[in-house]
Design an enzyme around this catalytic site. Structure first.
Site, mmCIF file in Angstrom:
data_model
loop_
_atom_site.group_PDB
_atom_site.id
_atom_site.type_symbol
_atom_site.label_atom_id
_atom_site.label_comp_id
_atom_site.label_asym_id
_atom_site.label_seq_id
_atom_site.Cartn_x
_atom_site.Cartn_y
_atom_site.Cartn_z
ATOM 1 N N HIS A 75 19.988 -6.966 -47.249
ATOM 2 C CA HIS A 75 19.753 -7.933 -46.483
ATOM 3 C C HIS A 75 18.232 -8.538 -46.582
ATOM 4 C CE1 HIS A 75 19.951 -10.949 -43.266
ATOM 5 N NE2 HIS A 75 21.018 -11.074 -43.440
ATOM 6 N N GLU A 77 16.470 -9.618 -44.051
ATOM 7 C CA GLU A 77 15.757 -8.999 -43.004
ATOM 8 C C GLU A 77 15.351 -7.528 -43.176
ATOM 9 O OE1 GLU A 77 18.822 -10.229 -40.223
ATOM 10 O OE2 GLU A 77 18.205 -12.381 -40.632
ATOM 11 N N GLU A 127 21.797 -15.224 -50.718
ATOM 12 C CA GLU A 127 21.486 -15.633 -49.560
ATOM 13 C C GLU A 127 20.024 -16.285 -49.827
ATOM 14 O OE1 GLU A 127 23.965 -14.101 -45.893
ATOM 15 O OE2 GLU A 127 22.222 -12.602 -46.299
ATOM 16 N N GLY A 143 19.729 -18.501 -40.897
ATOM 17 C CA GLY A 143 19.018 -18.763 -39.385
ATOM 18 C C GLY A 143 18.281 -19.924 -39.209
HETATM 19 C C1 PEP Z 1 22.835 -13.766 -42.725
HETATM 20 O O1 PEP Z 1 22.185 -13.180 -41.776
HETATM 21 O O2 PEP Z 1 23.380 -13.218 -43.472
HETATM 22 C C2 PEP Z 1 22.997 -15.192 -42.529
HETATM 23 C C3 PEP Z 1 23.387 -15.674 -43.393
HETATM 24 O O3 PEP Z 1 22.636 -15.866 -41.519
HETATM 25 P P1 PEP Z 1 22.804 -17.391 -40.622
HETATM 26 O O4 PEP Z 1 24.623 -17.765 -41.012
HETATM 27 O O5 PEP Z 1 22.823 -17.246 -39.299
HETATM 28 O O6 PEP Z 1 21.988 -18.101 -41.414
#
Ligand code: PEP
Length: 254
Positions: free
Chosen positions: A98, A100, A170, A176
């Site tokens: 991810h 993060e 992503e 976010g």
């Molecule tokens: C995620 O954390 O994988 C994500 C896509 O978060 P959000 O939907 O809040 O953008």
């Protein structure tokens, strides 16, 4: 037909009791309101996995996942959680890479490749995340970045192992932030990733690969995103923290 997956990543949110209450609401709503084809995956903190797995054990279209795992099998790694431990709690999926984790915990592709191996060694499915930053997109480097993330993290696997891989695209600038990639932007990248996999593993593996989109998915953009031919579901963050908003996204996948 490839599998459609809508996964909710809770990140570091929800105490145990809050989590149980959310799953209770969510599972009732999925049973009552959803008869589509997608699998729903709840991805809570480690501490909740076992209890949630028990709660949803009888619901065939809901599974449980973890947000991370160690690249080691066992041993003196204080604070780490192994893929075998996660499997023993009833989870079927583990998110690897991810953004993060890449950003705050310095996880790089070669390190993530080892985590993917740990997931597969325990007969679980890895949801391998990739995505470019805003800076990389503005410099038109996103395909280069995605190529490195996908090939360095996954292309050591055999064709057989690849059937236990899901890729989540992503874009970091959409996570976010409330900014979603347009359907055209997401579809372009998903088609690019599927093509990379086709070149490496052939058409069958590529056609069976589930590629999720993640980044500010909401009920009102999900229908359009899911209409794109290479978008096979979503990895949802913020909107997965409430049953109504998450179920409305699930219902967008017919
Ligand atoms: C995620 O954390 O994988 C994500 C896509 O978060 P959000 O939907 O809040 O953008």
């Amino acid at each position: 037909m490839r599998k459609k997956i809508i996964a909710g990543n809770w990140k570091m949110n929800k105490t145990f009791d809050e989590g149980m209450a959310l799953v209770s609401e969510l599972s009732n709503m999925v049973k009552d309101e959803y008869n589509g084809s997608a699998e729903v995956v709840i991805i809570p903190p480690f501490t909740h996995i076992n209890a949630i797995s028990r709660m949803v054990a009888e619901i065939s279209n809901i599974q449980v996942g973890a947000q991370n795992c160690s690249n080691h099998a066992s041993g003196a790694y204080t604070g780490e959680v192994s893929a075998a431990m996660i499997a023993s709690c009833g989870a079927k999926y583990i998110i690897i890479g991810h953004s993060e984790r890449r950003q705050y915990f310095n996880e790089h592709n070669d390190w993530l490749a080892k985590k993917v191996d740990a997931v597969l060694a325990n007969n679980l499915t890895a949801i391998y995340c990739c995505g470019e930053t805003l800076e990389e997109r503005e410099a038109n480097k996103h395909f280069e970045v995605l190529h490195a993330q996908v090939s360095e993290g996954l292309f050591h696997l055999t064709k057989e192992q690849f059937s236990n891989i899901v890729i989540a695209y992503e874009p970091v600038w959409a996570i976010g932030t409330g900014k979603t990639a347009s359907t055209a932007q997401a579809q372009e990248v998903h088609a690019y990733i599927r093509n990379l996999v086709r070149e490496k593993y052939g058409v069958d593996v590529a056609n069976h690969l589930t590629i999720q989109y993640g980044g500010s998915v909401k009920a009102d953009n999900a229908v359009e995103l899911f209409s794109a031919p290479d978008i096979d579901g979503a990895l949802v963050g913020g909107a997965a923290l409430q049953s109504r908003s998450f179920v409305d996204i699930i219902k967008a996948m017919k």
